[in-house]
Design a protein around this motif. Structure first.
Motif, PDB file in Angstrom:
ATOM      1  N   MET A 158       0.848  -1.175   0.000  1.00 54.39           N
ATOM      2  CA  MET A 158       0.000   0.000   0.000  1.00 54.39           C
ATOM      3  C   MET A 158       0.891   1.235   0.000  1.00 54.39           C
ATOM      4  N   ALA A 159       0.591   2.173  -0.873  1.00 53.58           N
ATOM      5  CA  ALA A 159       1.359   3.413  -0.954  1.00 53.58           C
ATOM      6  C   ALA A 159       1.109   4.261   0.288  1.00 53.58           C
ATOM      7  N   LYS A 160       2.119   4.972   0.726  1.00 48.27           N
ATOM      8  CA  LYS A 160       2.017   5.853   1.902  1.00 48.27           C
ATOM      9  C   LYS A 160       1.845   7.300   1.441  1.00 48.27           C
ATOM     10  N   SER A 161       1.192   8.096   2.257  1.00 47.76           N
ATOM     11  CA  SER A 161       0.968   9.500   1.964  1.00 47.76           C
ATOM     12  C   SER A 161       1.291  10.304   3.218  1.00 47.76           C
ATOM     13  N   THR A 162       1.638  11.561   3.040  1.00 47.72           N
ATOM     14  CA  THR A 162       1.993  12.432   4.159  1.00 47.72           C
ATOM     15  C   THR A 162       0.854  13.392   4.455  1.00 47.72           C
ATOM     16  N   ILE A 163       0.574  13.561   5.743  1.00 46.21           N
ATOM     17  CA  ILE A 163      -0.404  14.543   6.210  1.00 46.21           C
ATOM     18  C   ILE A 163       0.358  15.523   7.095  1.00 46.21           C
ATOM     19  N   SER A 164       0.230  16.810   6.824  1.00 45.69           N
ATOM     20  CA  SER A 164       0.882  17.832   7.651  1.00 45.69           C
ATOM     21  C   SER A 164      -0.186  18.621   8.390  1.00 45.69           C
ATOM     22  N   ILE A 165       0.007  18.792   9.685  1.00 47.96           N
ATOM     23  CA  ILE A 165      -0.903  19.610  10.483  1.00 47.96           C
ATOM     24  C   ILE A 165      -0.076  20.558  11.334  1.00 47.96           C
ATOM     25  N   ARG A 166      -0.672  21.671  11.702  1.00 42.59           N
ATOM     26  CA  ARG A 166      -0.002  22.640  12.567  1.00 42.59           C
ATOM     27  C   ARG A 166      -0.660  22.615  13.936  1.00 42.59           C
ATOM     28  N   VAL A 167       0.175  22.475  14.972  1.00 38.88           N
ATOM     29  CA  VAL A 167      -0.297  22.546  16.354  1.00 38.88           C
ATOM     30  C   VAL A 167       0.712  23.347  17.157  1.00 38.88           C
ATOM     31  N   ASP A 168       0.279  23.814  18.307  1.00 36.84           N
ATOM     32  CA  ASP A 168       1.155  24.523  19.226  1.00 36.84           C
ATOM     33  C   ASP A 168       2.374  23.651  19.539  1.00 36.84           C
ATOM     34  N   GLU A 169       3.547  24.266  19.570  1.00 40.49           N
ATOM     35  CA  GLU A 169       4.795  23.525  19.795  1.00 40.49           C
ATOM     36  C   GLU A 169       4.779  22.759  21.113  1.00 40.49           C
ATOM     37  N   ASN A 170       4.274  23.383  22.169  1.00 40.24           N
ATOM     38  CA  ASN A 170       4.224  22.698  23.469  1.00 40.24           C
ATOM     39  C   ASN A 170       3.259  21.526  23.442  1.00 40.24           C
ATOM     40  N   LEU A 171       2.127  21.689  22.747  1.00 37.63           N
ATOM     41  CA  LEU A 171       1.186  20.584  22.620  1.00 37.63           C
ATOM     42  C   LEU A 171       1.841  19.414  21.894  1.00 37.63           C
TER      43      LEU A 171
END
Length: 84
Positions: free
Chosen positions: A1-14
């Protein structure tokens, strides 16, 4: 199965706290998100309950503002919090 990347932004401390917690559980963020996503797809719902605290409802905030104003102007009243 091919892999895909998901990018999300969260607070650095979180992010750091999440990584530490998951590391203590023996998993990575990727593993945790994969578990979340597979459960979401399988059950067709969030795999946890999402609720809205009635304390923050507009009606309750308006009520609290009124009570605070009354307390400041007249020395207060007895009151109950609105519980939706």
């Amino acid at each position: 199965m091919a892999k895909s990347t998901i990018s999300i932004r969260v607070d650095e401390n979180l992010k750091k706290d999440t990584e530490k917690t998951l590391d203590d559980m023996g998993m990575t963020i990727t593993t945790a998100f994969t578990i979340f996503a597979k459960t979401l797809v399988k059950e067709q719902r969030f795999p946890f309950e999402i609720t809205n605290d009635p304390f923050y409802s507009l009606a309750n905030q308006e009520y609290l503002a009124k009570v605070i104003k009354d307390m400041e102007e007249n020395g207060g009243t007895s009151h109950e919090l609105i519980d939706d």
